[in-house]
Design an enzyme around this catalytic site. Structure first.
Site, PDB file in Angstrom:
ATOM      1  N   LYS A 239       0.842  -1.194   0.000  1.00  0.00           N
ATOM      2  CA  LYS A 239       0.000   0.000   0.000  1.00  0.00           C
ATOM      3  C   LYS A 239       0.875   1.241   0.000  1.00  0.00           C
ATOM      4  CE  LYS A 239      -1.850   2.449   3.276  1.00  0.00           C
ATOM      5  NZ  LYS A 239      -1.658   3.784   2.720  1.00  0.00           N
TER       6      LYS A 239
ATOM      7  N   GLU B 125      10.752   0.546   9.901  1.00  0.00           N
ATOM      8  CA  GLU B 125      11.712   1.627   9.641  1.00  0.00           C
ATOM      9  C   GLU B 125      10.971   2.916   9.969  1.00  0.00           C
ATOM     10  OE1 GLU B 125      13.318   4.518   8.539  1.00  0.00           O
ATOM     11  OE2 GLU B 125      13.177   3.999   6.416  1.00  0.00           O
TER      12      GLU B 125
ATOM     13  N   CYS C 284      13.452  10.552   6.861  1.00  0.00           N
ATOM     14  CA  CYS C 284      13.494   9.966   8.200  1.00  0.00           C
ATOM     15  C   CYS C 284      14.886  10.091   8.816  1.00  0.00           C
ATOM     16  CB  CYS C 284      13.037   8.521   8.166  1.00  0.00           C
ATOM     17  SG  CYS C 284      13.824   7.572   6.886  1.00  0.00           S
TER      18      CYS C 284
ATOM     19  N   GLU D  41      10.253  14.879  15.864  1.00  0.00           N
ATOM     20  CA  GLU D  41      10.576  14.781  14.434  1.00  0.00           C
ATOM     21  C   GLU D  41       9.698  15.795  13.695  1.00  0.00           C
ATOM     22  OE1 GLU D  41       9.390  11.145  12.319  1.00  0.00           O
ATOM     23  OE2 GLU D  41      11.297  11.247  11.268  1.00  0.00           O
TER      24      GLU D  41
HETATM   25  P1  NAI Z   1       2.071   7.566   8.818  1.00  0.00           P
HETATM   26  O1  NAI Z   1       2.997   6.743   9.607  1.00  0.00           O
HETATM   27  O2  NAI Z   1       0.690   7.755   9.330  1.00  0.00           O
HETATM   28  O3  NAI Z   1       1.921   6.976   7.350  1.00  0.00           O
HETATM   29  C1  NAI Z   1       2.785   6.062   6.746  1.00  0.00           C
HETATM   30  C2  NAI Z   1       1.975   4.982   6.040  1.00  0.00           C
HETATM   31  O4  NAI Z   1       1.271   4.202   7.000  1.00  0.00           O
HETATM   32  C3  NAI Z   1       0.916   5.488   5.094  1.00  0.00           C
HETATM   33  O5  NAI Z   1       0.864   4.630   3.986  1.00  0.00           O
HETATM   34  C4  NAI Z   1      -0.368   5.379   5.905  1.00  0.00           C
HETATM   35  O6  NAI Z   1      -1.512   5.251   5.125  1.00  0.00           O
HETATM   36  C5  NAI Z   1      -0.112   4.112   6.672  1.00  0.00           C
HETATM   37  N1  NAI Z   1      -0.865   3.966   7.909  1.00  0.00           N
HETATM   38  C6  NAI Z   1      -1.369   4.927   8.721  1.00  0.00           C
HETATM   39  N2  NAI Z   1      -1.973   4.361   9.781  1.00  0.00           N
HETATM   40  C7  NAI Z   1      -1.842   3.024   9.656  1.00  0.00           C
HETATM   41  C8  NAI Z   1      -2.236   1.917  10.447  1.00  0.00           C
HETATM   42  N3  NAI Z   1      -2.875   2.068  11.590  1.00  0.00           N
HETATM   43  N4  NAI Z   1      -1.905   0.672  10.032  1.00  0.00           N
HETATM   44  C9  NAI Z   1      -1.221   0.498   8.891  1.00  0.00           C
HETATM   45  N5  NAI Z   1      -0.840   1.513   8.096  1.00  0.00           N
HETATM   46  C10 NAI Z   1      -1.130   2.765   8.472  1.00  0.00           C
HETATM   47  O7  NAI Z   1       2.733   8.965   8.581  1.00  0.00           O
HETATM   48  P2  NAI Z   1       1.981  10.332   8.221  1.00  0.00           P
HETATM   49  O8  NAI Z   1       0.747  10.520   9.047  1.00  0.00           O
HETATM   50  O9  NAI Z   1       1.819  10.381   6.788  1.00  0.00           O
HETATM   51  O10 NAI Z   1       3.034  11.412   8.713  1.00  0.00           O
HETATM   52  C11 NAI Z   1       3.039  11.872  10.050  1.00  0.00           C
HETATM   53  C12 NAI Z   1       4.445  12.025  10.547  1.00  0.00           C
HETATM   54  O11 NAI Z   1       5.113  10.782  10.525  1.00  0.00           O
HETATM   55  C13 NAI Z   1       5.319  12.914   9.723  1.00  0.00           C
HETATM   56  O12 NAI Z   1       5.182  14.254  10.024  1.00  0.00           O
HETATM   57  C14 NAI Z   1       6.672  12.417  10.079  1.00  0.00           C
HETATM   58  O13 NAI Z   1       7.099  12.983  11.275  1.00  0.00           O
HETATM   59  C15 NAI Z   1       6.465  10.954  10.271  1.00  0.00           C
HETATM   60  N6  NAI Z   1       6.834  10.161   9.089  1.00  0.00           N
HETATM   61  C16 NAI Z   1       7.994   9.484   9.104  1.00  0.00           C
HETATM   62  C17 NAI Z   1       8.386   8.778   7.998  1.00  0.00           C
HETATM   63  C18 NAI Z   1       9.654   8.027   7.983  1.00  0.00           C
HETATM   64  O14 NAI Z   1      10.104   7.615   6.924  1.00  0.00           O
HETATM   65  N7  NAI Z   1      10.275   7.800   9.100  1.00  0.00           N
HETATM   66  C19 NAI Z   1       7.603   8.759   6.779  1.00  0.00           C
HETATM   67  C20 NAI Z   1       6.356   9.447   6.873  1.00  0.00           C
HETATM   68  C21 NAI Z   1       6.023  10.134   7.995  1.00  0.00           C
END
Ligand code: NAI
Length: 787
Positions: A191, A265, A299, A393
């Protein structure tokens, strides 16, 4: 009159837009919306949501919100396709991965333009960094597929992988996920993030174009609900997630005890250390790549700049000057350095955090940015180590700048975070660089460089940045299983032991003493003041201390302060373990008798003690042989992959084999430099408590090996919840496996849980090199080489 000097001073870049016609034509062909890619074809679009272009706010496309039924269809397709895909063999799969790589190259411009439109990243980055790295990843893993039989003998695929990725590197994260999974013979349900699903859909078309067999790669779009449906689906064997630490924790809880393999990650707050003797101009360019790359939505971004006091003022001035030259704006303009923030929601999040930072006293120095979904490059000074801007972050183009006095201060500041993804170290002194590299708690360390990635090296974090590595041989291991799958045997729940007052004789006249606990190199009475009766073959054989929460805390404290064990040389640790073997051998008869008292036959008891002694030798021998690797990464670097201990490992031991069960687990942990807090067999703890004297005479430093007897499940949960414990190994009931993994989500411990009784600890499954891998994490250190 205009002079040449005037012209040079006022000269600016003209617009240099990348043509978007190719992407617009592709989008126009899908004006009715995109369906999911399941079983080799696109489903009819349904339950559509809009995908927007962050730079302009315009609608780009409409994409389907994946339902539980869509996820189920995708998992079923993947399940059906998996055996055939694996049976194709490495060479068979390699041909498809090569083809995918070639076709991505052919569509490189389309993919780069869509990526910049969808995510807002500058075309220079999507064109020169993201897409080339995608291609490199696919080729590299085509290579692993080709070499499977030689390089990974006796392994098999894990099965169906559920992969959920974020929006910051949409296509690159997809490649990082699917390439190793497919190379190893798994099939995939992936996804993409809801903000940025378009390049994943384009790649699905490319997969169809190269004729990837139906069901091998399935892409289901949607938001977190779709992600949760994938992660929670019973037909998924392995979950790989990249995203926020918060969602990573939720996934850890959701998958607890399910037996699904998991790699996470997650977030970071990586330090960028500039030493007094650093090449400051190079370090300034490093900061540009560390925090202003991809709008800071990285990240592993170097978000905390730590600079030596002696050069701090000069460095700050240089940075501010450089910041002013950064061009923020149209992602499709080839002269743009910083593009759009991925989504207005993310922009608001950044603004909210910055307002909080200002309220806490931070001073913000900013470049300029146009109106709209853009944020200027920002440097924050005057930030306290515990403030919002230092700890949260931000995921925006914002770095904090903090001076430090000595390299030791730099390490303390660098490690003052719950994360541990990456670190950059800048100094012209190789000794200092490597000294700091050894001390920072991070999965990736870049020396005099930053944000360099390559398919040939592992990438992944320590601590709350998650576990598992992506890339290279390390990354392949996450998608491979060994041996045949073990059937789960239900293990009986152990009733909590009945408490008896310590020194009681109620359990029988032949009992003359209560075995104590062992922590910090000393025997200690159980805090509860109670003991419990240990049953033998012919009635009670003794009393063991009834450990509680406080005892575990004390033992963890002792273990946490014995960190020197991890820094000792492998040779030194081996000496201690050899000595342990010798001392155990000297008491062979005594231990044999003890095991017999629990009902073991004479031969079995002898064999168990003899095997325990052999295992001491075996793990002692390994202590100085867990070599790392030197990865061949990008031209002017070598990457050292070093095995490091996890830290403190809590072990809840199997019930049977009271001596071997304990030592087979404690020894690999100790051999690799971890400290151990063990809860020995609840039913037969006295073989473990007999070890105290052996430990006392074996030069084992105080606090390295601690033993707390008592109720296994209760004590294991305290270990699983403890923030100073980095790994938890649990062998118990099915319910216990769920609880321990769920509780481990707090600080995202490495976990190893198995149903008690499922493994033959006396035989070959009880001694494996794989245990050493479980006891270590890999730090990849990038060092300039041959420039
Ligand atoms: P997120 O962690 O919510 O989203 C990442 C992925 O997880 C997306 O595909 C989302 O649809 C999916 N997702 C969300 N809730 C889920 C669940 N309960 N079970 C399975 N999949 C789920 O990140 P978001 O809300 O887009 O960004 C929020 C903050 O997260 C950012 O401001 C940043 O600080 C951090 N972030 C860190 C990343 C990294 O690579 N370490 C990447 C993206 C966001």
């Amino acid at each position: 009159m205009t002079t040449i000097t005037d012209i040079l001073e006022t000269m600016d870049y003209g617009p240099a837009p990348e043509a978007r016609d190719i992407a617009d034509a592709w989008l126009a062909r899908h004006a009715d919306g995109f369906g999911h890619f399941i079983n080799g074809r696109f489903t009819d679009p349904a339950d559509l949501f809009a995908v927007t272009e962050p730079a302009t706010g315009a609608n780009l496309a409409r994409v389907s919100q994946g339902s539980a039924a869509d996820v189920d269809a995708a998992v079923k397709a993947a399940r059906k396709a998996q055996p055939k895909w694996e049976a194709l063999g490495g060479h068979g799969r390699a041909k498809y991965l090569y083809a995918l790589a070639r076709h991505v190259q052919q569509h490189a411009r389309l993919l780069a333009v869509i990526e910049s439109l969808d995510n807002g990243k500058p075309i220079r980055e999507s064109r020169d960094i993201d897409v080339p790295l995608v291609v490199r990843h696919l080729y590299h893993h085509a290579g692993w597929a080709e070499l499977m039989e030689d390089e990974f003998p006796k392994t098999r695929a894990v099965g169906v992988c559920g992969q959920v990725i974020p929006w910051n590197f949409p296509l690159l994260m997809l490649a990082w996920k699917i390439a190793p999974a497919l190379a190893a013979g798994n099939t995939v349900v992936l996804k993409p993030a809801e903000y940025t699903p378009l390049t994943a859909l384009a790649l699905a078309q490319i997969a169809a174009e190269v004729g990837l067999p139906d069901g091998v790669l399935n892409i289901v779009t949607g938001d977190g609900r779709t992600g949760a449906a994938i992660v929670g689906h019973d037909g998924i064997d392995k979950v790989a997630f990249t995203g926020s630490t918060e969602v990573g924790r939720e996934i850890r809880r959701l998958t607890a005890g399910s037996g699904k393999r998991l790699t996470l990650e997650l977030g970071g707050k990586s330090p960028f250390i500039v030493c007094a003797d650093a090449d400051l101009d190079a370090a300034v360019e490093g900061v540009v790549d560390a925090i202003w790359f991809n709008q800071g939505q990285v990240c592993c971004a170097g978000a905390r700049i730590l600079v030596a006091e002696a050069v701090a003022e000069r460095f700050e001035a240089l940075l501010k000057a450089r910041m002013k030259t950064l061009r923020v704006g149209d992602p499709l303009d080839k002269c743009t350095d910083i593009g759009a923030i991925v989504h207005p929601v993310q922009l608001e999040r950044i603004r909210g955090l910055m307002a909080q930072g200002k309220a806490e006293g931070a001073v913000l120095h900013q470049g300029t940015a146009p109106e709209g979904c853009f944020y200027p490059p920002t440097l924050a000074t005057g930030v306290a180590p515990a403030s919002t801007l230092s700890t949260e972050e931000i995921f925006g183009p914002v770095a904090t700048l903090t001076p430090f006095r000595t390299p030791a201060d730099a390490v303390a500041l660098a490690n003052n975070t719950r994360y541990g993804l990456a670190a950059s170290i800048w100094s012209e002194n190789v000794n200092l660089c490597l000294d700091l590299a050894a001390q920072v708690k991070a999965g990736v360390v870049w020396i005099n460089c930053t944000n360099v990635f390559d398919a040939g090296a592992g990438f992944g974090g320590y601590r709350e940045s998650g576990f598992g590595r992506e890339g290279g041989r390390e990354g392949m291991m996450a998608y491979l299983a060994h041996g045949t799958p073990r059937a789960k045997k239900p293990a009986p729940d152990l009733p909590a032991p009945d408490p008896l007052p310590q020194a009681s004789t109620a359990a029988g006249p032949e009992i003359d003493r209560t075995a104590k606990l062992y922590m910090g190199g000393k025997q200690a009475r159980a805090d509860s003041g109670y003991s419990y009766a240990v049953a033998g073959a012919k009635g009670p054989v003794g009393l063991a201390g009834l450990g509680n929460r406080k005892d575990i805390r004390n033992a963890v404290e002792a273990a946490a302060s014995a960190g020197a064990w991890g820094r000792a040389t492998g040779h030194n640790r081996a000496q201690v373990l050899y000595y342990l073997a010798e001392n155990l051998a000297a008491r062979e008869a005594e231990f044999t008798e003890r095991l017999r008292s629990f009902g073991a036959g004479r031969d079995a008891a002898r064999e168990e003690v003899a095997t325990a002694i052999r295992r001491c030798f075996w793990y002692a021998a390994h202590a100085d042989k867990m070599d790392g690797a030197v990865h061949q990464t990008k031209g002017n670097h070598v990457t050292l992959a070093m095995h490091e201990p996890l830290g403190v490992i809590g072990i809840a031991c199997p019930s049977a084999h009271p001596l071997l069960g304990l030592l087979s687990l404690a020894l690999p942990a100790l051999s690799m430099g971890n400290r151990v807090v063990a809860v020995p067999s609840q039913t037969h703890p006295l073989a473990a408590t007999d070890l105290y004297q052996v430990l006392d005479t074996s030069d084992m430093p105080a606090g390295v090996f601690n033993i707390v007897t008592g109720p296994r499940d209760e004590l294991a949960r305290v270990l699983a919840q403890h923030d100073d414990v980095q790994g938890i190994w649990y062998f118990g009931s099915e319910a216990g496996c769920v609880e321990v993994e769920r509780d481990s989500a707090g600080n995202l411990k490495h976990t190893w849980v198995e149903i008690d009784g499922a493994r033959d600890w006396a035989g070959a499954p009880g001694q494996k090199k794989a245990f050493l891998h479980r006891a270590t994490q890999i730090k990849n250190i990038w060092v300039p080489y041959g420039e």
